[in-house]
Design a protein around this motif. Sequence first.
Motif, PDB file in Angstrom:
ATOM      1  N   TYR A 100       0.422  -1.260 -12.212  1.00 53.81           N
ATOM      2  CA  TYR A 100      -0.742  -0.532 -11.717  1.00 53.81           C
ATOM      3  C   TYR A 100      -0.689  -0.435 -10.198  1.00 53.81           C
ATOM      4  O   TYR A 100      -0.518  -1.433  -9.489  1.00 53.81           O
ATOM      5  N   LEU A 101      -0.823   0.784  -9.671  1.00 51.16           N
ATOM      6  CA  LEU A 101      -0.799   1.023  -8.226  1.00 51.16           C
ATOM      7  C   LEU A 101      -2.224   1.026  -7.696  1.00 51.16           C
ATOM      8  O   LEU A 101      -3.053   1.841  -8.114  1.00 51.16           O
ATOM      9  N   ASN A 102      -2.496   0.105  -6.773  1.00 54.13           N
ATOM     10  CA  ASN A 102      -3.806   0.035  -6.124  1.00 54.13           C
ATOM     11  C   ASN A 102      -3.634   0.276  -4.634  1.00 54.13           C
ATOM     12  O   ASN A 102      -2.772  -0.332  -3.995  1.00 54.13           O
ATOM     13  N   GLU A 103      -4.445   1.168  -4.079  1.00 59.06           N
ATOM     14  CA  GLU A 103      -4.370   1.450  -2.650  1.00 59.06           C
ATOM     15  C   GLU A 103      -5.764   1.644  -2.078  1.00 59.06           C
ATOM     16  O   GLU A 103      -6.663   2.152  -2.753  1.00 59.06           O
ATOM     17  N   GLY A 104      -5.926   1.259  -0.832  1.00 64.11           N
ATOM     18  CA  GLY A 104      -7.105   1.635  -0.085  1.00 64.11           C
ATOM     19  C   GLY A 104      -6.967   3.055   0.409  1.00 64.11           C
ATOM     20  O   GLY A 104      -5.981   3.744   0.146  1.00 64.11           O
ATOM     21  N   ALA A 105      -7.965   3.506   1.136  1.00 61.14           N
ATOM     22  CA  ALA A 105      -7.944   4.870   1.654  1.00 61.14           C
ATOM     23  C   ALA A 105      -6.879   5.027   2.737  1.00 61.14           C
ATOM     24  O   ALA A 105      -6.512   4.071   3.421  1.00 61.14           O
ATOM     25  N   SER A 106      -6.376   6.236   2.869  1.00 59.43           N
ATOM     26  CA  SER A 106      -5.482   6.578   3.977  1.00 59.43           C
ATOM     27  C   SER A 106      -5.523   8.080   4.198  1.00 59.43           C
ATOM     28  O   SER A 106      -5.882   8.840   3.288  1.00 59.43           O
ATOM     29  N   THR A 107      -5.141   8.494   5.405  1.00 59.41           N
ATOM     30  CA  THR A 107      -5.179   9.904   5.778  1.00 59.41           C
ATOM     31  C   THR A 107      -3.804  10.359   6.236  1.00 59.41           C
ATOM     32  O   THR A 107      -3.164   9.677   7.052  1.00 59.41           O
ATOM     33  N   ASN A 108      -3.330  11.475   5.707  1.00 60.39           N
ATOM     34  CA  ASN A 108      -2.136  12.113   6.238  1.00 60.39           C
ATOM     35  C   ASN A 108      -2.567  12.953   7.429  1.00 60.39           C
ATOM     36  O   ASN A 108      -3.277  13.961   7.290  1.00 60.39           O
ATOM     37  N   LEU A 109      -2.142  12.547   8.609  1.00 57.19           N
ATOM     38  CA  LEU A 109      -2.575  13.180   9.856  1.00 57.19           C
ATOM     39  C   LEU A 109      -1.801  14.454  10.178  1.00 57.19           C
ATOM     40  O   LEU A 109      -2.184  15.184  11.102  1.00 57.19           O
ATOM     41  N   LEU A 110      -0.735  14.720   9.447  1.00 64.62           N
ATOM     42  CA  LEU A 110       0.052  15.933   9.659  1.00 64.62           C
ATOM     43  C   LEU A 110      -0.473  17.053   8.762  1.00 64.62           C
ATOM     44  O   LEU A 110      -0.865  16.806   7.621  1.00 64.62           O
ATOM     45  N   THR A 292      -7.569  13.010   3.359  1.00 65.69           N
ATOM     46  CA  THR A 292      -7.743  11.589   3.094  1.00 65.69           C
ATOM     47  C   THR A 292      -7.704  11.325   1.598  1.00 65.69           C
ATOM     48  O   THR A 292      -8.386  12.007   0.824  1.00 65.69           O
ATOM     49  N   ARG A 293      -6.899  10.351   1.197  1.00 63.33           N
ATOM     50  CA  ARG A 293      -6.910   9.865  -0.180  1.00 63.33           C
ATOM     51  C   ARG A 293      -7.917   8.720  -0.260  1.00 63.33           C
ATOM     52  O   ARG A 293      -7.912   7.806   0.567  1.00 63.33           O
ATOM     53  N   SER A 294      -8.791   8.752  -1.250  1.00 63.20           N
ATOM     54  CA  SER A 294      -9.814   7.728  -1.398  1.00 63.20           C
ATOM     55  C   SER A 294      -9.226   6.431  -1.963  1.00 63.20           C
ATOM     56  O   SER A 294      -8.117   6.412  -2.508  1.00 63.20           O
ATOM     57  N   ALA A 295      -9.998   5.348  -1.832  1.00 62.45           N
ATOM     58  CA  ALA A 295      -9.565   4.037  -2.314  1.00 62.45           C
ATOM     59  C   ALA A 295      -9.690   3.941  -3.830  1.00 62.45           C
ATOM     60  O   ALA A 295     -10.525   4.595  -4.454  1.00 62.45           O
ATOM     61  N   ASP A 296      -8.846   3.096  -4.421  1.00 63.09           N
ATOM     62  CA  ASP A 296      -8.889   2.795  -5.854  1.00 63.09           C
ATOM     63  C   ASP A 296      -9.831   1.626  -6.112  1.00 63.09           C
ATOM     64  O   ASP A 296      -9.852   0.650  -5.344  1.00 63.09           O
ATOM     65  N   TYR A 297     -10.584   1.699  -7.215  1.00 62.75           N
ATOM     66  CA  TYR A 297     -11.460   0.601  -7.636  1.00 62.75           C
ATOM     67  C   TYR A 297     -11.288   0.363  -9.127  1.00 62.75           C
ATOM     68  O   TYR A 297     -11.617   1.223  -9.939  1.00 62.75           O
ATOM     69  N   LEU A 298     -10.761  -0.816  -9.483  1.00 61.41           N
ATOM     70  CA  LEU A 298     -10.568  -1.209 -10.875  1.00 61.41           C
ATOM     71  C   LEU A 298     -11.397  -2.452 -11.141  1.00 61.41           C
ATOM     72  O   LEU A 298     -11.346  -3.421 -10.377  1.00 61.41           O
ATOM     73  N   SER A 299     -12.174  -2.441 -12.231  1.00 58.92           N
ATOM     74  CA  SER A 299     -13.017  -3.593 -12.522  1.00 58.92           C
ATOM     75  C   SER A 299     -13.212  -3.759 -14.028  1.00 58.92           C
ATOM     76  O   SER A 299     -13.003  -2.826 -14.807  1.00 58.92           O
ATOM     77  N   VAL A 300     -13.610  -4.963 -14.406  1.00 59.84           N
ATOM     78  CA  VAL A 300     -14.049  -5.262 -15.772  1.00 59.84           C
ATOM     79  C   VAL A 300     -15.323  -6.093 -15.656  1.00 59.84           C
ATOM     80  O   VAL A 300     -15.609  -6.674 -14.599  1.00 59.84           O
TER      81      VAL A 300
END
Length: 451
Positions: A100-110, A292-300
């Motif tokens: 499972y790939l989990n990432e916070g937010a990030s922005t491609n500035l180009l 900007t790609r938003s952050a992932d949130y996985l929970s149970v």
Amino acid sequence: TYTVGQSTLASDSAFYVCLVSHANQNPTTTSGYWKVNVPLGAIGNINAPLLDMPLKNSLAMKAGIGSATFTRASTATYIDRYGVLKTAAIDEPRFEKEGYLNEGASTNLLTYSEQFDNVIWNKSGVTISANTTDVLDPYGTNLADKFITTASTTQKLIYQAYTFASGTTYTSSCFVKYKDIPYFEINFGIDAFADTGRGAIFDIVNGTVHLTETGVSATIKALGNGWFRCSATATADASILSAATFQGNSGGTTFRSQIVGDGIIGWYSFGAQLEALPFATSYIPTVASAVTRSADYLSVTRANNFPDAQSNVDGFSIAFYYDIKGLLAGNQYLWALRVATTDVVCGYITNIGSIRNICVNAYGTIGNSISITEYLSNRLVQIQSNTLMTEYADGIIIDSDSNPSGTLGITTNTLSILYIGTSVVGSPMYGHISNFRIYDKALTATEVALV
């Protein structure tokens, strides 16, 4: 290959094995066999978690109550297990070969990240054939561009101007495929990155980092069909307009080399990215503006997936495989259990000043002297009993500490959500998690070795 004797397996919890060359040995005796102790109780304990989520290709639970909840407010890309770039829809989890790939937010500035023929890209010594049909791009379509060197001795490059901020660390990345030139360079110009510039050279035939300048770290990752994703990271020395540059390189030890072009040789490129992070995250396509790609949130839910500590005197254990892309200032949460808006129990990687730890926190913290660079990719088991917190990496204990409260410190029935790879109040991890399991007991060292 081995054969297994059966004479005393039930009585002393051990296997007796012999080589196939001794297969004629009497399997009802133990003479001449090697004895391998495998406690059957330990096997039973590790096979009975409260929560078991493989996280290999879905959010399905092998054990547990309810179902997982996943949200992400934007689309996002990932590399599937076959090395192909894919796009996940809003609120769709991503799974790569590591889990499972989990990432916070990030922005491609180009901007115009896939359209190198656009006027926003400044060009020197190259002509560009957009959307070439010579090769398939990382998506498996025809959106890659072909770069052909002109017959001159100038640098063969494209760049996009960007105003960097002093003291901020940036990572620039690009997908590249070999055509005729075996080396490719990513650099940050010279104005904001000292007089000598900052660059990294990649061998796009063998898939290795060939050379980096002082102050630069670099990675190269193989995809399918001969594509590589190259990335370079550096910290700006000044706040000034500079450039994110991508170019062919002649190899050797010369950065920003003057390749002799001929109107034929070149390379293929796709998907340029610049992020204000110390590592590259998943590719973020752009057109006329930064995205900007938003952050992932996985929970149970907590109920019945995490033990009620007040009535559970046996403690708890959390076991999982993980890797992170790199270190950030502050905490990267591997998991967090919450009461309302407070993280009561959590596991995280922290990189604050001289404090560099992998921690489990439940009215106490362990790991105050651990060098976390050794543990960026591991099989981690974090354990808490009434009196002790313990942490194992790849089956080896890395730290333990007394529990300051003398109890598990968790209030029964007030815990609500268990987050995996993130925390609402803290920074998420950037990386992968798989085989996530929770036990309603403090596992022993023997059991940890078998998890």
